[in-house]
Motif scaffolding. Structure first.
Motif, PDB file in Angstrom:
ATOM      1  N   SER A   1       5.207   7.045  -0.724  1.00  0.00           N
ATOM      2  CA  SER A   1       5.830   6.196   0.293  1.00  0.00           C
ATOM      3  C   SER A   1       4.944   4.991   0.584  1.00  0.00           C
ATOM      4  O   SER A   1       3.718   5.040   0.432  1.00  0.00           O
ATOM      5  N   ILE A   2       5.601   3.914   0.986  1.00  0.00           N
ATOM      6  CA  ILE A   2       4.876   2.679   1.330  1.00  0.00           C
ATOM      7  C   ILE A   2       4.371   2.805   2.767  1.00  0.00           C
ATOM      8  O   ILE A   2       5.084   3.297   3.638  1.00  0.00           O
ATOM      9  N   ILE A   3       3.143   2.386   3.010  1.00  0.00           N
ATOM     10  CA  ILE A   3       2.606   2.429   4.367  1.00  0.00           C
ATOM     11  C   ILE A   3       2.307   1.020   4.847  1.00  0.00           C
ATOM     12  O   ILE A   3       2.148   0.095   4.042  1.00  0.00           O
ATOM     13  N   ASP A   4       2.232   0.880   6.167  1.00  0.00           N
ATOM     14  CA  ASP A   4       1.956  -0.424   6.775  1.00  0.00           C
ATOM     15  C   ASP A   4       0.498  -0.454   7.193  1.00  0.00           C
ATOM     16  O   ASP A   4       0.103   0.135   8.190  1.00  0.00           O
ATOM     17  N   ILE A   5      -0.288  -1.148   6.401  1.00  0.00           N
ATOM     18  CA  ILE A   5      -1.743  -1.125   6.569  1.00  0.00           C
ATOM     19  C   ILE A   5      -2.201  -2.005   7.743  1.00  0.00           C
ATOM     20  O   ILE A   5      -3.355  -1.949   8.160  1.00  0.00           O
ATOM     21  N   ASP A   6      -1.275  -2.787   8.305  1.00  0.00           N
ATOM     22  CA  ASP A   6      -1.668  -3.750   9.352  1.00  0.00           C
ATOM     23  C   ASP A   6      -1.218  -3.344  10.752  1.00  0.00           C
ATOM     24  O   ASP A   6      -1.190  -4.160  11.657  1.00  0.00           O
TER      25      ASP A   6
ATOM     26  N   TYR B   1       0.843  -1.193   0.000  1.00  0.00           N
ATOM     27  CA  TYR B   1       0.000   0.000   0.000  1.00  0.00           C
ATOM     28  C   TYR B   1       0.884   1.252   0.000  1.00  0.00           C
ATOM     29  O   TYR B   1       1.954   1.253   0.624  1.00  0.00           O
ATOM     30  N   VAL B   2       0.445   2.250  -0.717  1.00  0.00           N
ATOM     31  CA  VAL B   2       1.236   3.484  -0.820  1.00  0.00           C
ATOM     32  C   VAL B   2       0.348   4.707  -0.585  1.00  0.00           C
ATOM     33  O   VAL B   2      -0.866   4.669  -0.786  1.00  0.00           O
ATOM     34  N   VAL B   3       1.018   5.789  -0.146  1.00  0.00           N
ATOM     35  CA  VAL B   3       0.403   7.117  -0.145  1.00  0.00           C
ATOM     36  C   VAL B   3       1.315   8.016  -0.971  1.00  0.00           C
ATOM     37  O   VAL B   3       2.550   7.917  -0.871  1.00  0.00           O
ATOM     38  N   GLY B   4       0.719   8.862  -1.811  1.00  0.00           N
ATOM     39  CA  GLY B   4       1.556   9.764  -2.612  1.00  0.00           C
ATOM     40  C   GLY B   4       0.675  10.689  -3.426  1.00  0.00           C
ATOM     41  O   GLY B   4      -0.550  10.703  -3.271  1.00  0.00           O
ATOM     42  N   ARG B   5       1.327  11.468  -4.261  1.00  0.00           N
ATOM     43  CA  ARG B   5       0.563  12.418  -5.066  1.00  0.00           C
ATOM     44  C   ARG B   5       0.393  11.885  -6.487  1.00  0.00           C
ATOM     45  O   ARG B   5       1.374  11.754  -7.232  1.00  0.00           O
TER      46      ARG B   5
ATOM     47  N   SER C   1      -5.789   3.034  10.585  1.00  0.00           N
ATOM     48  CA  SER C   1      -6.724   2.784   9.480  1.00  0.00           C
ATOM     49  C   SER C   1      -6.265   3.530   8.233  1.00  0.00           C
ATOM     50  O   SER C   1      -5.557   4.530   8.334  1.00  0.00           O
ATOM     51  N   PRO C   2      -6.672   3.057   7.061  1.00  0.00           N
ATOM     52  CA  PRO C   2      -6.305   3.770   5.825  1.00  0.00           C
ATOM     53  C   PRO C   2      -6.759   5.232   5.867  1.00  0.00           C
ATOM     54  O   PRO C   2      -6.040   6.116   5.407  1.00  0.00           O
TER      55      PRO C   2
END
Lengths: 345, 345
Positions: free
Chosen positions: B118-123, B98-102, B127-128
């Motif tokens: 950037s990669i996020i840790d969804i676990d 999972y990633v967050v970015g523009r 929460s997303p």
């Protein structure tokens, strides 16, 4: 019995409030018989008056703030002065010492040690005029505004408005000593010439020339303005905001363009501070009073090393004061405007 | 051969530029067949779009700056997103993460690891939605604006504009945690109620009420405003400048009132920054990227301790995006506006 009872003091007072531009006819000279000194007070014979544009704002009706109150009609105009104590009921300020402080446009002042009053050493090689220019309020304003707020590095391009004025003429030289590229804004080609040849500005811009100021700034500072030392405010500030470098610092020192009440100009480019992550910060030299000793030492060193000149614009006598102050607000001076009332013996 | 060749992506694009207020009809939904991934690229299936008022400005013609360029007509609107990598020619962003970015308002995006990705840790219990609110750009904007620029102490009174918005709703709570007296500005009595009861603001002011804002501010902050967290700019900023405390800090975060091109309002009280020795400073959350880990830890702690809520204003589906964005600019939301495209499996 103190000497004051024999003295008639002369004062330059505000006769009427300016509707717009300040003129000599807003002032007149009055005489008063001085009252006897009260305990804690002392009498100063004023030798030099310092003309500072910032005091203009408190001549307007209702212009009170944290620093000073509206100057009352019929009372002497507040001012920084240098003088000699000639009578005293305050043991901290004995007869004979020289002082700098805030009293008024008058030949004699009664003071009590407040209002930024401090004793100066007139025999240390610093001239009385220097105590009111490079080592006085103008010098401290230039130094702390530049170093404290502007935080210059040798990679920075600095723009100074009112660059030929009492503060601006010092800021440019100090910024040069600290390695900046210096750009001065002034109101005539003649003063531009003076800025570059006499004060060592890298570039001088006549903001009244036919080429728009923004265009001239873009050409002089192709990578943007890192530091803007603002003595003027208003439209000029708004223009510079359109050409800031990333992380620019705006040193808000004065707003000479805004003191005449009918000229309030809006700032439309403040949003540039977000886009450029820039900072605009106001200050007063008196906030830094605990750092004066180090600053004085640094400034005296630069003067002695021939790196810093303290150009002066002298007038003589109380009668010349109002005209000289108005001339300064119009930018007719080069260097620090002082009025000499008496030469120290 | 990559998956992209089989995918038709849907985008919300700018159809025409707003002359003044932005409306849903300035946008339309288009479809394109995605090109094959090039080396270094990866395909994101977007789950949540973050609606951020700051992006409004780049919808205007000629609105390029150091941060972004004018968004081209007919192209998808830029936006911060959260999604899952579903195909990849970039070993740093493998399929499944999972990633967050523009990227943009679209259901699928092709990215290359730039643009704040950037990669996020969804676990990890976050929460997303929290990754795009309290722990995302809005949270970082609130946290670094408040702590980095505002520098609050427990003696400070802070005023927050757009206090019920995505950033403002977090700033007030954070300032409260740090001991400040908090005053929120918003546009209705209903939202005022929400600010004080749900978010713990000490005082909430409806700036649309009959009493002038300046009067309400003077009453709420009798000793002046120490920190102003400005999401709005324009007239509201100009009003607050008239009631600053000494050494005030103005956190210039956004200028939501100024994005509609015909509403540019001048600032007439900038001189107050000198009188009050105050500082106005702009910033972008992305300047603090190296401090994200500590900030994330602090924010997660506050959330887990029940001190910080991350209120959300959710919409669903690409079709709802333009309307929701326009509603946010008009201040119809409470909390962070997000568009849910897909719920993570």
């Amino acid at each position: 019995m103190t000497k004051t009872q024999h003295i008639t003091a002369r004062h330059v007072v505000i006769k009427s409030r300016p509707d717009s531009a300040l003129m000599p006819e807003h002032f007149e000279i009055t005489e008063t018989q001085l009252p006897a000194l009260k305990p804690g007070e002392f009498l100063i014979c004023n030798h030099i008056l310092s003309l500072d544009a910032g005091f203009r704002q408190w001549m307007n009706a209702g212009a009170s703030d944290n620093y000073l109150s509206e100057m009352p009609l019929g009372e002497a105009v507040q001012s920084i002065i240098l003088g000699q104590v000639v009578d005293s009921l305050n043991e901290d300020y004995p007869t004979g010492v020289y002082v700098v402080g805030r009293t008024a446009w008058q030949d004699y002042s009664i003071a009590d040690g407040s209002d930024l009053m401090s004793i100066i050493d007139i025999d240390n090689g610093v001239s009385p005029e220097q105590y009111l220019s490079a080592l006085g309020p103008s010098g401290m304003t230039a130094y702390f505004g530049l170093t404290g707020i502007g935080q210059p590095t040798a990679c920075d391009t600095i723009v100074v408005s009112a660059a030929a004025g009492g503060v601006g003429s010092l800021v440019g030289q100090m910024a040069k000593i600290l390695g900046c590229k210096t750009i001065g804004l002034t109101s005539s080609d003649e003063k531009c010439q003076w800025l570059t040849t006499e004060l060592g500005y890298d570039i001088a811009i006549n903001y009244r020339s036919a080429t728009p100021l923004l265009e001239q700034i873009q050409q002089a500072a192709p990578d943007g303005v890192d530091i803007y030392f603002d003595n003027v405010g208003g439209e000029m500030l708004d223009t510079i905001m359109q050409h800031l470098a990333l992380n620019a610092r705006l040193v808000l020192c004065g707003a000479i363009s805004q003191y005449d009440a009918d000229k309030d100009t809006g700032i439309y480019n403040l949003w540039q501070l977000v886009t450029k992550r820039a900072r605009a910060e106001g200050f007063m030299f008196s906030d830094y009073v605990d750092q004066y000793p180090q600053a004085s030492q640094q400034l005296a060193q630069w003067i002695n090393d021939g790196l810093l000149k303290a150009p002066l614009n002298l007038s003589y006598g109380l009668e010349a004061t109002a005209q000289s102050f108005c001339d300064m607000l119009e930018g007719k001076n080069t260097g620090k405007s002082l009025v000499i009332l008496k030469t120290p013996q």
